[in-house]
Design an enzyme around this catalytic site. Structure first.
Site, PDB file in Angstrom:
ATOM      1  CG  HIS A  82     111.741  32.287  31.052  1.00 38.27           C
ATOM      2  ND1 HIS A  82     110.957  31.179  31.273  1.00 38.27           N
ATOM      3  CD2 HIS A  82     111.722  32.525  29.719  1.00 38.27           C
ATOM      4  CE1 HIS A  82     110.488  30.755  30.112  1.00 38.27           C
ATOM      5  NE2 HIS A  82     110.926  31.552  29.152  1.00 38.27           N
ATOM      6  CG  ASP A 239     107.427  38.904  27.521  1.00 39.58           C
ATOM      7  OD1 ASP A 239     107.194  37.677  27.559  1.00 39.58           O
ATOM      8  OD2 ASP A 239     108.581  39.355  27.360  1.00 39.58           O
TER       9      ASP A 239
END
Length: 486
Positions: A82, A239
């Site tokens: 993000h 991730d």
């Protein structure tokens, strides 16, 4: 030279607070070298980091790996999702990156949802209803608050994109990380030109989306890293998608990841589109999907409560009706970006250990509340939950998840699953295998299973009740002095 059985690969995890690098034997999964270096995050109203620190940390972590890194044939970067990285025409950061846990864009998130058709339209379009964590809302915040920075921006990247581009000299991303931006359409798997036009972001500023299994590039000569020239660079990913690769996840297996943030997710063959916004409809790094719910407050919040009480993080005591909602940084699930921590039920005989257990309970309650929405209808809800992340090693976390879920818990013995997933992706470039199959061959998910215990329905119902009753307080926006206002 290394005594490894097969070629060596490097997997990198560039997380919120540090960058880790593993050199892994592609044949066996053995970690033959590792390195780690920290970077800093700002405090105060926002959460920002200088991307150049990530590069310096990557260089330091790789140099700690020594000769093994020089022998590596391929490398992949897994990174925090993000984050908004803005680069000028020379490729230098225009300003510090806005990180995933920077919630200043909450007003822009609400407006964007309203202006482009409402929650269902967004879920159908992008797979997710954007909240303040999503990159599109951060770009909207930047355009409103720092227009000079927007005008100076010649390229927009995510954290893992930035490091991959520093390796190859080419702007690339992957479907897993792109799906967390809010400007990638999950139905067509392309950038959504209507969303981009609405927020004033030119498609030419965005990186090319590399397909699963495709080579993103090679390490270029001036990267100043201990790689051989021409080392292959994989697409990398976010991730959570990297950790899913690192576990070799099959559809239907639920994962609880206990880190700075907490996440619950599972691989699915079906494209998710939750109009409530609780579940983000992310893509995975292979071609399937990764429905995911995320809480901002997990290990960091509980550790802060322990520090305030002057207790070790394991010094919990059985509860006595006290409820603590540890929303110290606002919250994403439930969607309460302006919330602060809330304590209810305090008595003269309440102990510090009981308060600490209440913090654990509040954090795990948020994650488990989204679990049924994350899993497909045909998933086995009695199967073990895979517990990963830094918190997974803590007895208090393990026992709280068991007690509040009522399910067995499996503790994978492999550590650094994001970096291992990136390494599996790099290995897949060399062998042609599915990276998840590589990780299964490595046995990364193997580990002890803790038996199920009776689910603590009383505590779950009490936390749910406090959360409902406290909604007017938790939803208040702060005034300019930081005080809540209706």
């Amino acid at each position: 030279m290394s005594a490894a059985e097969g070629p060596l690969v490097v997997g990198v995890d560039t997380s919120t607070q540090s960058t880790k690098a593993l050199v892994v034997d592609a044949s066996t999964g053995q970690v033959v070298a590792s390195g780690q270096a920290p970077h800093t995050v700002s405090t105060g109203a926002g959460r920002e980091s200088d991307p150049r620190q990530w590069w310096d940390a990557l260089r330091e972590a790789l140099h700690q790996c020594g000769d093994a890194a020089h022998e590596a044939a391929a490398v992949s970067i897994g990174g925090q999702q993000h984050g908004l990285v803005t680069l000028d025409a020379q490729g230098d950061p225009v300003r510090p990156a806005l990180l995933w846990n920077d919630v200043r864009s909450a007003p822009q998130a609400r407006r964007l949802v309203e202006e482009l058709g409402g929650p269902k339209a967004w879920a159908d379009r992008t797979g997710s209803v954007p909240g303040p964590s999503f990159t599109v809302t951060k770009w909207a915040w930047l355009a409103e608050n720092e227009p000079d920075a927007v005008r100076a921006t010649a390229a927009v990247r995510l954290p893992h994109d930035y490091l991959t581009e520093r390796l190859t000299g080419q702007g690339t991303t992957d479907r897993g990380d792109a799906s967390g931006t809010g400007w990638w359409a999950s139905g067509t798997e392309t950038y959504d030109e209507e969303v981009l036009a609405h927020v004033g972001l030119a498609p030419a500023l965005l990186p090319r989306v590399v397909r699963p299994g495709e080579v993103a590039g090679t390490v270029h000569a001036d990267a100043d890293l201990p790689f051989s020239r021409g080392t292959l660079v994989a697409a990398g990913t976010g991730d959570n998608a990297a950790a899913a690769l690192g576990l070799g996840l099959r559809p239907g297996t639920a994962v609880l990841s206990l880190g700075t943030s907490g996440t619950v997710y599972a691989v699915s063959a079906r494209r998710p589109a939750d109009p409530t916004g609780t579940v983000a409809g992310f893509a995975d790094a292979r071609g399937d999907w990764l429905p995911l719910a995320c809480t901002l407050n997990c290990t960091l919040a509980v550790d802060r409560v322990a520090a305030l009480l002057g207790l070790d993080r394991e010094a919990v005591e059985p509860g006595a009706g006290v409820t603590l909602l540890p929303y110290l940084d606002g919250e994403r699930t439930p969607n309460l970006p302006h919330a602060s921590g809330l304590l209810h039920g305090l008595r003269h005989d309440t102990t510090g250990g009981q308060l600490l257990q209440a913090a654990y309970d509040g954090a795990v309650h948020s994650l488990l509340g989204a679990l049924d929405l994350v899993l497909d209808e045909d998933a086995d809800r009695s199967a073990p939950l895979l517990l990963i992340g830094g918190g997974a090693r803590g007895t208090a976390w393990q026992q709280t998840v068991r007690r509040l879920s009522g399910r067995p818990v499996q503790l994978p013995e492999a550590k650094e699953l994001v970096a291992l997933g990136a390494a599996a992706q790099a290995a897949g470039l060399l062998t042609g295998e599915d990276p998840a199959a590589v990780a299964r061959r490595w046995g990364t998910a193997h580990g002890p299973v803790l038996d199920a215990v009776e689910r603590d329905e009383e505590t779950l119902a009490r936390i749910t009740g406090v959360l409902s009753d406290a909604a007017p307080l938790l939803e208040r926006e702060p005034d300019r002095h930081g005080r809540g206002r209706p």
